[in-house]
Design an enzyme around this catalytic site. Structure first.
Site, PDB file in Angstrom:
ATOM      1  N   HIS A   1     -14.533  -1.108   9.153  1.00 33.33           N
ATOM      2  CA  HIS A   1     -14.282  -1.467   8.514  1.00 33.33           C
ATOM      3  C   HIS A   1     -14.131  -2.906   8.479  1.00 33.33           C
ATOM      4  O   HIS A   1     -13.060  -3.190   9.401  1.00 33.33           O
ATOM      5  CB  HIS A   1     -13.093  -0.714   8.080  1.00 33.33           C
TER       6      HIS A   1
ATOM      7  N   ASN B   1      -0.340  -5.494  15.560  1.00 30.31           N
ATOM      8  CA  ASN B   1      -0.502  -4.236  15.120  1.00 30.31           C
ATOM      9  C   ASN B   1      -0.844  -2.670  15.835  1.00 30.31           C
ATOM     10  O   ASN B   1      -0.404  -1.748  15.296  1.00 30.31           O
ATOM     11  CB  ASN B   1      -1.937  -3.775  13.830  1.00 30.31           C
TER      12      ASN B   1
ATOM     13  N   ARG C   1      -2.831  -8.905   6.379  1.00 29.91           N
ATOM     14  CA  ARG C   1      -4.371 -10.038   6.822  1.00 29.91           C
ATOM     15  C   ARG C   1      -3.256 -11.072   5.925  1.00 29.91           C
ATOM     16  O   ARG C   1      -3.155 -10.886   4.716  1.00 29.91           O
ATOM     17  CB  ARG C   1      -5.127  -9.073   5.856  1.00 29.91           C
TER      18      ARG C   1
ATOM     19  N   VAL D   1       0.949  -1.163   0.319  1.00 28.70           N
ATOM     20  CA  VAL D   1      -0.012  -0.354   0.294  1.00 28.70           C
ATOM     21  C   VAL D   1       1.238   1.489   0.357  1.00 28.70           C
ATOM     22  O   VAL D   1       0.498   2.158  -0.811  1.00 28.70           O
ATOM     23  CB  VAL D   1      -1.205  -0.043   1.015  1.00 28.70           C
ATOM     24  N   GLY D   2       2.176   1.287   1.096  1.00 27.10           N
ATOM     25  CA  GLY D   2       2.655   2.829   0.636  1.00 27.10           C
ATOM     26  C   GLY D   2       4.016   2.909  -0.375  1.00 27.10           C
ATOM     27  O   GLY D   2       2.828   3.916  -0.696  1.00 27.10           O
TER      28      GLY D   2
HETATM   29  N1  APR Z   1       7.784   1.189  11.185  1.00 23.46           N
HETATM   30  C1  APR Z   1       7.972   0.901  10.054  1.00 23.46           C
HETATM   31  N2  APR Z   1       7.416   0.184   9.662  1.00 23.46           N
HETATM   32  C2  APR Z   1       6.648  -1.053   9.402  1.00 23.46           C
HETATM   33  C3  APR Z   1       7.536  -1.449  11.212  1.00 23.46           C
HETATM   34  C4  APR Z   1       7.945  -0.390  12.125  1.00 23.46           C
HETATM   35  N3  APR Z   1       7.401  -0.458  13.616  1.00 23.46           N
HETATM   36  N4  APR Z   1       6.432  -3.075  11.589  1.00 23.46           N
HETATM   37  C5  APR Z   1       6.483  -2.737   9.557  1.00 23.46           C
HETATM   38  N5  APR Z   1       6.661  -2.542   8.937  1.00 23.46           N
HETATM   39  C6  APR Z   1       5.969  -2.516   7.535  1.00 23.46           C
HETATM   40  C7  APR Z   1       6.746  -3.561   7.040  1.00 23.46           C
HETATM   41  O1  APR Z   1       8.183  -3.314   7.000  1.00 23.46           O
HETATM   42  C8  APR Z   1       6.394  -3.748   6.166  1.00 23.46           C
HETATM   43  O2  APR Z   1       7.124  -3.024   4.820  1.00 23.46           O
HETATM   44  O3  APR Z   1       4.975  -1.956   7.558  1.00 23.46           O
HETATM   45  C9  APR Z   1       5.242  -2.663   5.784  1.00 23.46           C
HETATM   46  C10 APR Z   1       3.715  -3.561   5.595  1.00 23.46           C
HETATM   47  O4  APR Z   1       3.524  -3.718   4.549  1.00 23.46           O
HETATM   48  P1  APR Z   1       2.615  -4.641   3.991  1.00 23.46           P
HETATM   49  O5  APR Z   1       3.191  -6.459   4.528  1.00 23.46           O
HETATM   50  O6  APR Z   1       3.337  -4.623   2.232  1.00 23.46           O
HETATM   51  O7  APR Z   1       1.112  -4.586   3.736  1.00 23.46           O
HETATM   52  P2  APR Z   1       0.491  -3.288   2.824  1.00 23.46           P
HETATM   53  O8  APR Z   1      -0.497  -4.170   1.935  1.00 23.46           O
HETATM   54  O9  APR Z   1       1.240  -2.322   2.886  1.00 23.46           O
HETATM   55  O10 APR Z   1      -0.804  -3.031   3.820  1.00 23.46           O
HETATM   56  C11 APR Z   1      -0.514  -2.571   5.273  1.00 23.46           C
HETATM   57  O11 APR Z   1      -2.800  -2.344   5.814  1.00 23.46           O
HETATM   58  O12 APR Z   1      -4.374  -3.774   5.438  1.00 23.46           O
HETATM   59  C12 APR Z   1      -3.741  -3.305   6.193  1.00 23.46           C
HETATM   60  O13 APR Z   1      -3.093  -3.897   8.759  1.00 23.46           O
HETATM   61  C13 APR Z   1      -3.307  -3.709   6.740  1.00 23.46           C
HETATM   62  O14 APR Z   1      -0.601  -3.697   8.143  1.00 23.46           O
HETATM   63  C14 APR Z   1      -1.310  -3.854   6.199  1.00 23.46           C
HETATM   64  C15 APR Z   1      -2.111  -2.167   6.047  1.00 23.46           C
END
Ligand code: APR
Length: 309
Positions: free
Chosen positions: A178, A98, A85, A16-17
């Site tokens: 949500h 989380n 998830r 997402v980011g």
């Molecule tokens: N600080 C910064 N980044 C972090 C931390 C932290 N403490 N912990 C985890 N992350 C990063 C992970 O390294 C990962 O790159 O957060 C990112 C999450 O990315 P994805 O696993 O690809 O998840 P994404 O599909 O982007 O979804 C983001 O949205 O759907 C919700 O809660 C769900 O966690 C998910 C979020």
């Protein structure tokens, strides 16, 4: 608070980011800081995005880091950090892990960007938005969660297909949590200006509501690892455009309520005007009895999750 948005920081450089960073960079809305605990991931993606920038014809800067000082003085911060998830896992199960990640991010954002508007994406969304509000102590207009925009877009995609109309011919609001208890507000849903009930059969409407609620899980089931990100990043981007453009358009977002809809001290999805100061006004829809009860069920579920924080 500056008038123009210059810097947007994204905490969590996952699907997402990073997709959001791409959308921002391609439209040159602002410079982007892509921050992740996994430094290689965010530096690698930011470098790749930087190499794409000359082809977009703009001078947007994208910087990857694990250091919060690089996110100083951000105008907008988006929190996507967390764990995704996995098949069979519901949103609430993600909660414990989380919430620690999000609380830590909120405290660090507060230290470096005390004037930022924060958009929360990490699930369980409404409880995480509440947690960010409490952990930062930011005013309620500057903390919002992305959910209803996505859920409404999912509903619109399904309803437009069923009715054989363009997406822009469907208007709807999706409020509440949500999650499984989200409330597509059928009494305010129109297709080409007509009530949805006048266009689609009750069984079809029921199917659309059910598929909207399960859309995230449906996508997780196909992907196997990871969850949806194109529509979630597009949803955050539409909120960012409302802020940067000061459009004051009404979008369904998770807001902190103080008396609206008869609720207090909770973050829940409701329609709100979004502009340069964040949430400028919460819109109170008139709901029928069935919708009111469904909204209350949703609020109860969010409260139970918040209670665990
Ligand atoms: N600080 C910064 N980044 C972090 C931390 C932290 N403490 N912990 C985890 N992350 C990063 C992970 O390294 C990962 O790159 O957060 C990112 C999450 O990315 P994805 O696993 O690809 O998840 P994404 O599909 O982007 O979804 C983001 O949205 O759907 C919700 O809660 C769900 O966690 C998910 C979020």
């Amino acid at each position: 608070m500056a008038n123009t948005i210059k810097k947007i920081s994204i905490i969590g450089a996952g699907n997402v980011g990073a997709t959001l960073a791409l959308r921002i960079a391609e439209t040159a809305i602002a410079d982007v800081v892509l921050l992740d605990i996994a430094e290689g991931i965010c530096v690698g993606k930011a470098t790749d995005l930087t190499d794409a920038a000359p082809l977009s014809g703009n001078n947007c800067k994208i910087f990857g880091t694990k250091d919060y000082t690089a996110a100083a003085d951000s105008d907008i911060v988006v929190i996507t950090a967390g764990l995704p998830r996995t098949p069979g896992m519901n949103r609430e199960e993600l909660f414990l892990k989380n919430s620690a990640i999000v609380r830590d991010a909120a405290e660090k954002i507060k230290a470096v960007s005390p004037e930022a508007i924060i958009i929360v994406v990490t699930n369980p969304l409404d409880a995480m938005t509440w947690l960010v509000l409490k952990a930062t102590g930011f005013p309620k207009n500057r903390v919002m969660g992305m959910a209803g925009v996505l859920d409404a877009s999912r509903f619109i995609a399904l309803a437009a297909e069923a009715a054989g109309v363009r997406y822009r011919d469907v208007e709807t609001f999706v409020i509440g949590s949500h999650g499984d208890t989200m409330v597509p507000v059928l009494s305010h849903t129109k297709i080409k200006g007509r009530p949805i009930e006048a266009v689609l059969a009750p069984q079809k409407i029921e199917e659309i509501v059910s598929r909207t609620k399960n859309r995230g899980a449906e996508i997780v089931g196909f992907l196997k690892t990871g969850s949806a990100y194109y529509a979630p990043s597009a949803s955050v981007f539409s909120m960012i455009k409302a802020i940067t453009g000061n459009t004051n358009e009404v979008l369904c977002v998770s807001c902190f309520l103080e008396g609206e809809y008869g609720l207090n001290d909770i973050c829940i999805g409701v329609p709100a005007k979004i502009g340069r100061t964040g949430i400028s006004k919460i819109v109170e829809l008139s709901l029928n009895d069935e919708e009111k009860q469904a909204f209350e069920r949703s609020a109860k579920q969010i409260r139970e999750t918040i209670g665990k924080i």
